[in-house]
Design a protein around this motif. Structure first.
Motif, mmCIF file in Angstrom:
data_model
loop_
_atom_site.group_PDB
_atom_site.id
_atom_site.type_symbol
_atom_site.label_atom_id
_atom_site.label_comp_id
_atom_site.label_asym_id
_atom_site.label_seq_id
_atom_site.Cartn_x
_atom_site.Cartn_y
_atom_site.Cartn_z
ATOM 1 N N ASN A 27 6.858 -3.030 -8.719
ATOM 2 C CA ASN A 27 8.210 -2.525 -8.998
ATOM 3 C C ASN A 27 8.464 -2.464 -10.503
ATOM 4 O O ASN A 27 9.077 -1.520 -11.003
ATOM 5 N N ASN A 28 7.975 -3.455 -11.230
ATOM 6 C CA ASN A 28 8.115 -3.454 -12.692
ATOM 7 C C ASN A 28 7.318 -2.314 -13.321
ATOM 8 O O ASN A 28 7.777 -1.673 -14.276
ATOM 9 N N ILE A 29 6.118 -2.065 -12.794
ATOM 10 C CA ILE A 29 5.317 -0.942 -13.288
ATOM 11 C C ILE A 29 6.064 0.365 -13.051
ATOM 12 O O ILE A 29 6.118 1.240 -13.923
ATOM 13 N N GLY A 30 6.655 0.517 -11.876
ATOM 14 C CA GLY A 30 7.440 1.711 -11.565
ATOM 15 C C GLY A 30 8.601 1.883 -12.528
ATOM 16 O O GLY A 30 8.882 2.999 -13.001
ATOM 17 N N ASP A 31 9.283 0.782 -12.849
ATOM 18 C CA ASP A 31 10.390 0.839 -13.817
ATOM 19 C C ASP A 31 9.886 1.287 -15.183
ATOM 20 O O ASP A 31 10.514 2.113 -15.847
ATOM 21 N N GLY A 32 8.739 0.737 -15.593
ATOM 22 C CA GLY A 32 8.163 1.120 -16.887
ATOM 23 C C GLY A 32 7.761 2.578 -16.916
ATOM 24 O O GLY A 32 7.986 3.284 -17.910
ATOM 25 N N MET A 33 7.186 3.061 -15.813
ATOM 26 C CA MET A 33 6.797 4.473 -15.747
ATOM 27 C C MET A 33 8.030 5.374 -15.791
ATOM 28 O O MET A 33 8.024 6.412 -16.458
ATOM 29 N N GLU A 34 9.082 4.987 -15.103
ATOM 30 C CA GLU A 34 10.316 5.785 -15.092
ATOM 31 C C GLU A 34 10.924 5.843 -16.489
ATOM 32 O O GLU A 34 11.343 6.906 -16.953
ATOM 33 N N ASP A 43 2.032 9.296 -6.064
ATOM 34 C CA ASP A 43 2.482 10.666 -5.805
ATOM 35 C C ASP A 43 3.592 11.104 -6.746
ATOM 36 O O ASP A 43 4.114 12.203 -6.616
ATOM 37 N N GLY A 44 3.980 10.232 -7.681
ATOM 38 C CA GLY A 44 4.956 10.610 -8.694
ATOM 39 C C GLY A 44 6.359 10.093 -8.457
ATOM 40 O O GLY A 44 7.264 10.373 -9.232
ATOM 41 N N ASP A 45 6.579 9.343 -7.385
ATOM 42 C CA ASP A 45 7.911 8.801 -7.120
ATOM 43 C C ASP A 45 8.068 7.495 -7.893
ATOM 44 O O ASP A 45 7.886 6.403 -7.359
ATOM 45 N N THR A 46 8.400 7.632 -9.184
ATOM 46 C CA THR A 46 8.476 6.453 -10.051
ATOM 47 C C THR A 46 9.704 5.598 -9.772
ATOM 48 O O THR A 46 9.786 4.475 -10.254
ATOM 49 N N THR A 76 0.835 -1.204 0.000
ATOM 50 C CA THR A 76 0.000 0.000 0.000
ATOM 51 C C THR A 76 0.868 1.251 0.000
ATOM 52 O O THR A 76 0.607 2.199 -0.748
ATOM 53 N N HIS A 77 1.889 1.266 0.832
ATOM 54 C CA HIS A 77 2.804 2.417 0.876
ATOM 55 C C HIS A 77 3.462 2.623 -0.491
ATOM 56 O O HIS A 77 3.561 3.758 -0.979
ATOM 57 N N GLY A 78 3.885 1.539 -1.120
ATOM 58 C CA GLY A 78 4.500 1.628 -2.447
ATOM 59 C C GLY A 78 3.555 2.194 -3.481
ATOM 60 O O GLY A 78 3.937 3.022 -4.318
ATOM 61 N N ILE A 79 2.308 1.768 -3.436
ATOM 62 C CA ILE A 79 1.307 2.270 -4.380
ATOM 63 C C ILE A 79 1.126 3.773 -4.201
ATOM 64 O O ILE A 79 1.100 4.533 -5.173
ATOM 65 N N PHE A 80 1.028 4.225 -2.947
ATOM 66 C CA PHE A 80 0.858 5.660 -2.702
ATOM 67 C C PHE A 80 2.095 6.454 -3.122
ATOM 68 O O PHE A 80 1.969 7.569 -3.651
#
Length: 158
Positions: free
Chosen positions: A57-64, A33-36, A25-29
Motif C-alpha cells: 500500500n505504501n508503494i502504491g502511495d509512492g507511485m501515485e 496494471d496501473g491502478d496506483t 496477489t490481487h493487489g500486486i496485479f
C-alpha cells in the motif's frame, strides 16, 4: 478430541494465510496494471501478511505521488515551451516587418549586406521558435502529421 481441535486450528490458520496470499496477489496485479490507487484491505491480517500488505500500500502511495508529480512537471514544461515560443515570436515578427520595410528603401550597399545577415538570422530564429511550437504540440498530442512517400535515396544524399 484434542487432535481434531488441533487439526481444525491448523486448517483455519492455513486458510487465513491463503486468503491473505490471494488478497496480496490481487493487489500486486492491480498495481502492475496501473491502478496506483488500489489498496489491499489488510483487515484481519497478522504477522508477515500484514507487513507485506502495508508495504505494498505504501508503494502504491509512492507511485501515485510520483505519477502526479510527473504529470505536473510535464504540464509545466509544456506551458514553459508555449510561453517562451510566444514571447520569442512577437519580437521576431516585428523585426521581420522592419527588415521588409528597409528592403523597400533605395539600396545602400553596406546596408543591404546587413539586411541580408539580419534577414538570415531572423529566419533561423523563426525556424527555432516554430520547432519549439512543434515540440509543444507533440507533447500535448496536438501535432498532426501528414504521411507522404519519401524518396529514400534522396533523403540519404541530403
Amino acid at each position: 478430541m484434542i487432535f481434531i481441535g488441533f487439526q481444525i486450528w491448523i486448517y483455519l490458520l492455513l486458510f487465513r494465510n491463503q486468503v491473505e496470499y490471494e488478497k496480496i496477489t490481487h493487489g500486486i496485479f492491480q498495481m502492475a496494471d496501473g491502478d496506483t490507487e488500489y489498496k489491499i484491505d489488510s483487515d484481519g491480517f497478522s504477522g508477515k501478511g500484514e507487513t507485506v500488505a502495508k508495504a505494498l500500500n505504501n508503494i502504491g502511495d509512492g507511485m501515485e505521488t510520483a505519477l502526479k508529480e510527473q504529470v505536473k512537471s510535464e504540464r509545466l514544461k509544456a506551458d514553459l515551451i508555449t510561453n517562451v515560443s510566444h514571447d520569442l515570436k512577437t519580437p521576431l515578427t516585428s523585426i521581420r516587418g522592419y527588415v521588409d520595410l528597409l528592403r523597400q528603401q533605395p539600396p545602400v550597399p553596406l546596408a543591404q549586406t546587413y539586411l541580408e545577415k539580419l534577414d538570415g538570422s531572423v529566419g533561423r530564429l523563426t525556424a527555432l521558435v516554430e520547432d519549439l511550437f512543434d515540440v509543444s504540440r507533440a507533447d500535448s498530442g496536438n501535432l498532426h502529421l501528414r504521411l507522404e512517400p519519401v524518396a529514400l535515396g534522396e533523403l540519404v544524399r541530403q
